[in-house]
Write a protein that holds these residues in place. Structure first.
Motif, PDB file in Angstrom:
ATOM      1  N   THR A  20      15.758  22.749  31.805  1.00  0.00           N
ATOM      2  CA  THR A  20      15.737  21.302  31.950  1.00  0.00           C
ATOM      3  C   THR A  20      15.522  20.638  30.594  1.00  0.00           C
ATOM      4  N   GLN A  21      15.527  19.314  30.630  1.00  0.00           N
ATOM      5  CA  GLN A  21      15.209  18.554  29.416  1.00  0.00           C
ATOM      6  C   GLN A  21      13.705  18.617  29.179  1.00  0.00           C
ATOM      7  N   VAL A  22      13.287  18.169  27.984  1.00  0.00           N
ATOM      8  CA  VAL A  22      11.864  18.110  27.666  1.00  0.00           C
ATOM      9  C   VAL A  22      11.416  16.685  27.948  1.00  0.00           C
ATOM     10  N   ASP A  23      10.426  16.502  28.799  1.00  0.00           N
ATOM     11  CA  ASP A  23      10.011  15.146  29.139  1.00  0.00           C
ATOM     12  C   ASP A  23       8.593  14.881  28.691  1.00  0.00           C
ATOM     13  N   THR A  24       8.385  13.717  28.085  1.00  0.00           N
ATOM     14  CA  THR A  24       7.049  13.257  27.715  1.00  0.00           C
ATOM     15  C   THR A  24       6.768  12.017  28.540  1.00  0.00           C
ATOM     16  N   PRO A  25       5.913  12.120  29.542  1.00  0.00           N
ATOM     17  CA  PRO A  25       5.729  10.961  30.417  1.00  0.00           C
ATOM     18  C   PRO A  25       4.926   9.857  29.754  1.00  0.00           C
ATOM     19  N   GLN A  26       5.355   8.603  30.012  1.00  0.00           N
ATOM     20  CA  GLN A  26       4.624   7.463  29.512  1.00  0.00           C
ATOM     21  C   GLN A  26       3.717   6.881  30.582  1.00  0.00           C
ATOM     22  N   ILE A  27       4.083   7.101  31.838  1.00  0.00           N
ATOM     23  CA  ILE A  27       3.290   6.556  32.946  1.00  0.00           C
ATOM     24  C   ILE A  27       2.740   7.734  33.734  1.00  0.00           C
ATOM     25  N   THR A  79      17.826  18.171  25.066  1.00  0.00           N
ATOM     26  CA  THR A  79      17.430  16.763  25.021  1.00  0.00           C
ATOM     27  C   THR A  79      15.939  16.625  25.238  1.00  0.00           C
ATOM     28  N   ARG A  80      15.366  15.682  24.489  1.00  0.00           N
ATOM     29  CA  ARG A  80      13.967  15.313  24.706  1.00  0.00           C
ATOM     30  C   ARG A  80      13.986  13.920  25.292  1.00  0.00           C
ATOM     31  N   VAL A  81      13.223  13.695  26.344  1.00  0.00           N
ATOM     32  CA  VAL A  81      13.236  12.390  26.975  1.00  0.00           C
ATOM     33  C   VAL A  81      11.813  11.910  27.183  1.00  0.00           C
ATOM     34  N   ARG A  82      11.744  10.635  27.537  1.00  0.00           N
ATOM     35  CA  ARG A  82      10.462   9.988  27.804  1.00  0.00           C
ATOM     36  C   ARG A  82      10.636   9.285  29.144  1.00  0.00           C
ATOM     37  N   SER A  83       9.832   9.608  30.125  1.00  0.00           N
ATOM     38  CA  SER A  83       9.991   8.937  31.416  1.00  0.00           C
ATOM     39  C   SER A  83       9.091   7.722  31.439  1.00  0.00           C
ATOM     40  N   GLN A  84       9.656   6.566  31.805  1.00  0.00           N
ATOM     41  CA  GLN A  84       8.891   5.343  31.652  1.00  0.00           C
ATOM     42  C   GLN A  84       9.115   4.340  32.767  1.00  0.00           C
ATOM     43  N   GLY A  85       9.558   4.759  33.920  1.00  0.00           N
ATOM     44  CA  GLY A  85       9.704   3.798  35.006  1.00  0.00           C
ATOM     45  C   GLY A  85      10.241   4.480  36.242  1.00  0.00           C
ATOM     46  N   PHE A  86      10.387   3.680  37.316  1.00  0.00           N
ATOM     47  CA  PHE A  86      10.909   4.191  38.574  1.00  0.00           C
ATOM     48  C   PHE A  86      11.855   3.165  39.165  1.00  0.00           C
ATOM     49  N   VAL A  87      12.835   3.657  39.928  1.00  0.00           N
ATOM     50  CA  VAL A  87      13.718   2.754  40.668  1.00  0.00           C
ATOM     51  C   VAL A  87      13.715   3.217  42.111  1.00  0.00           C
ATOM     52  N   THR A  88      13.658   2.281  43.032  1.00  0.00           N
ATOM     53  CA  THR A  88      13.658   2.607  44.458  1.00  0.00           C
ATOM     54  C   THR A  88      15.021   2.290  45.038  1.00  0.00           C
ATOM     55  N   LEU A  89      15.586   3.266  45.760  1.00  0.00           N
ATOM     56  CA  LEU A  89      16.886   3.083  46.394  1.00  0.00           C
ATOM     57  C   LEU A  89      16.732   3.312  47.883  1.00  0.00           C
ATOM     58  N   VAL A  90      17.567   2.670  48.655  1.00  0.00           N
ATOM     59  CA  VAL A  90      17.580   2.890  50.098  1.00  0.00           C
ATOM     60  C   VAL A  90      18.997   3.285  50.474  1.00  0.00           C
ATOM     61  N   PHE A  91      19.130   4.349  51.266  1.00  0.00           N
ATOM     62  CA  PHE A  91      20.453   4.787  51.704  1.00  0.00           C
ATOM     63  C   PHE A  91      20.500   4.861  53.219  1.00  0.00           C
ATOM     64  N   THR A 108      12.545   7.100  45.631  1.00  0.00           N
ATOM     65  CA  THR A 108      12.065   6.483  44.391  1.00  0.00           C
ATOM     66  C   THR A 108      12.296   7.494  43.299  1.00  0.00           C
ATOM     67  N   ILE A 109      13.141   7.154  42.336  1.00  0.00           N
ATOM     68  CA  ILE A 109      13.499   8.148  41.336  1.00  0.00           C
ATOM     69  C   ILE A 109      12.925   7.769  39.979  1.00  0.00           C
ATOM     70  N   PRO A 110      12.523   8.761  39.197  1.00  0.00           N
ATOM     71  CA  PRO A 110      11.990   8.466  37.861  1.00  0.00           C
ATOM     72  C   PRO A 110      13.117   8.133  36.902  1.00  0.00           C
ATOM     73  N   MET A 111      12.839   7.285  35.926  1.00  0.00           N
ATOM     74  CA  MET A 111      13.833   6.875  34.936  1.00  0.00           C
ATOM     75  C   MET A 111      13.324   7.293  33.565  1.00  0.00           C
ATOM     76  N   PHE A 112      14.203   7.888  32.769  1.00  0.00           N
ATOM     77  CA  PHE A 112      13.784   8.383  31.463  1.00  0.00           C
ATOM     78  C   PHE A 112      14.829   8.014  30.425  1.00  0.00           C
ATOM     79  N   VAL A 113      14.379   7.931  29.168  1.00  0.00           N
ATOM     80  CA  VAL A 113      15.316   7.667  28.070  1.00  0.00           C
ATOM     81  C   VAL A 113      15.265   8.815  27.086  1.00  0.00           C
ATOM     82  N   PRO A 114      16.380   9.117  26.419  1.00  0.00           N
ATOM     83  CA  PRO A 114      16.332  10.145  25.384  1.00  0.00           C
ATOM     84  C   PRO A 114      15.504   9.653  24.208  1.00  0.00           C
ATOM     85  N   GLU A 115      14.931  10.597  23.500  1.00  0.00           N
ATOM     86  CA  GLU A 115      13.992  10.260  22.433  1.00  0.00           C
ATOM     87  C   GLU A 115      14.415  11.012  21.196  1.00  0.00           C
ATOM     88  N   SER A 116      14.302  10.372  20.030  1.00  0.00           N
ATOM     89  CA  SER A 116      14.604  11.113  18.791  1.00  0.00           C
ATOM     90  C   SER A 116      13.446  12.027  18.476  1.00  0.00           C
TER      91      SER A 116
END
Lengths: 175, 204
Positions: A44-51, B159-171, B118-126
């Protein structure tokens, strides 16, 4: 032949003392199973959680198996590693869980463990990092030589796996 | 002469991208698209969409609501490659540039019924601090050239990412002929609320 579809994702992990985690995963099956489509292993990717403290991977798993027998039901084995800002990786835990055997969507929590070494190795791990790792990955999912190990608990890996079974009722299998 | 059984099954999904929780960001819009395997084809509905820009409400909830409709139908011969929805959320940074605030991906549910995810949202990080500062300053953050790559497992190990939010979906999911083709998708589960929730303290 009966078919099994495993469709889901490795959601993330909680309870590890390190942040910046990634997971190497693989699926092991018995001899009666054949993988028709999908990748059997990945990272998987490497994740650093902020929350909060849950590291999120959202890593998709899509596997299509055909099987002639029930033995060797697929097992997912996981290795969770942490990566620091210098790019060094350290083992955080090993774990495995069987793919569920009833159709539908399942939330799975897979506990992990890591090998402890001697007190010297534990001290070195606390200061410098590193620590013992398994030479052969099959000890993660088989019970054969486990009695030799002394381990400590790691965190928990969370998975959401959906299972679609095909033609199991034709063979009289109830799940 | 016996009638031939169906060879194709249909998956009809409607629902919405309901809301988001991003504690640090405001004025966000989202885009969605579907990624599916080779045996799948969309037969009706929209495969992509861009929502409105939403701001946090003034009340105590500080809610970000899109209420953005999703309506799509797929046909397929094989459950392998089950469609996934890839969400990308964008918003302005302090200099006014449009930057990615989160990417998320989830499989469409396969049992008929109503599902909330409810899914986590992440962005790639340098990786380097200097690059993080430069990208903050210039407004060019790391982002995925094609968010569809998130629906595959390959290539994510670098990839290195940073998870920083959530989005809620209904199906709401309706399927046709999945059972006739011999597949067992498990118990019908209505009002299913699945998926990791945001940690305590954040509004659901």
């Amino acid at each position: 032949m009966a078919e099994v579809h495993v469709i889901g994702q490795i959601t993330g992990a909680t309870g590890f003392s390190e942040s910046s985690l990634f997971c190497k995963w693989g699926v092991h099956t018995g001899a009666a199973w054949k993988l028709l489509s999908g990748v059997r292993e990945g990272q998987t990717q490497v994740d650093t959680p902020q929350i909060g403290d849950m590291a999120y991977w959202s890593h998709p798993i899509d596997l299509h198996f055909a099987t002639k027998g029930l033995q060797g039901w697929p097992r997912l084995h996981l290795q969770v590693w942490s990566q620091d800002s210098f790019g060094r990786c350290q083992l955080a835990g090993y774990g495995f869980c069987h793919v569920p055997s009833s159709p539908g969507t399942h939330q799975l929590d897979c506990p992990t463990w890591r090998p402890l070494g001697s007190w010297r190795e534990q001290l070195a791990r606390a200061f410098v990092g590193g620590g013992p790792q398994l030479l052969h990955g099959d000890a993660i999912y088989s019970g054969a030589d486990r009695y030799r190990l002394h381990t400590a608990a790691g965190g928990t890996v969370h998975l959401e796996l959906g299972l679609l079974l095909r033609h199991f009722d034709r063979y009289g299998v109830e799940c | 002469m016996a009638a031939a059984g169906p060879s194709v099954f249909l998956l009809m999904v409607n629902g919405q991208v309901e809301s988001a929780q991003f504690p640090e960001f405001d004025d966000l819009y989202c885009k969605y698209c579907f990624v599916y395997g080779q045996d799948w084809a969309p037969t009706a509905g929209l495969e992509e969409g861009i929502s409105q820009i939403t701001s946090k409400s003034q009340d105590a909830r500080r809610a970000l609501v899109w209420n953005f409709p999703i309506d799509v139908t797929f046909k397929s011969t094989n459950p392998y490659g089950w469609p996934q929805i890839v969400l990308s959320v964008y918003g302005p940074d302090v200099f006014g540039n449009d930057v990615a605030r989160g990417y998320g991906v989830v499989h469409l549910p396969f049992s008929p019924g109503r599902h909330k995810r409810t899914i986590p949202m992440f962005v790639p990080e340098s990786t380097s601090k200097l690059q993080q500062f430069t990208s903050w300053f210039m407004g060019r953050r790391p982002e995925y050239t094609d968010p569809r790559v998130l629906a595959q497992g390959e290539g994510r190990e670098v990839t290195r990412v940073r998870s920083q939010g959530f989005v809620t979906l209904v199906f709401n999911v309706v399927t046709k002929d999945v059972r006739k083709l011999g597949y067992d998708a498990g118990p019908l589960d209505t009002q299913g609320v699945l998926g990791p929730g945001p940690p305590q303290g954040l509004p659901r």
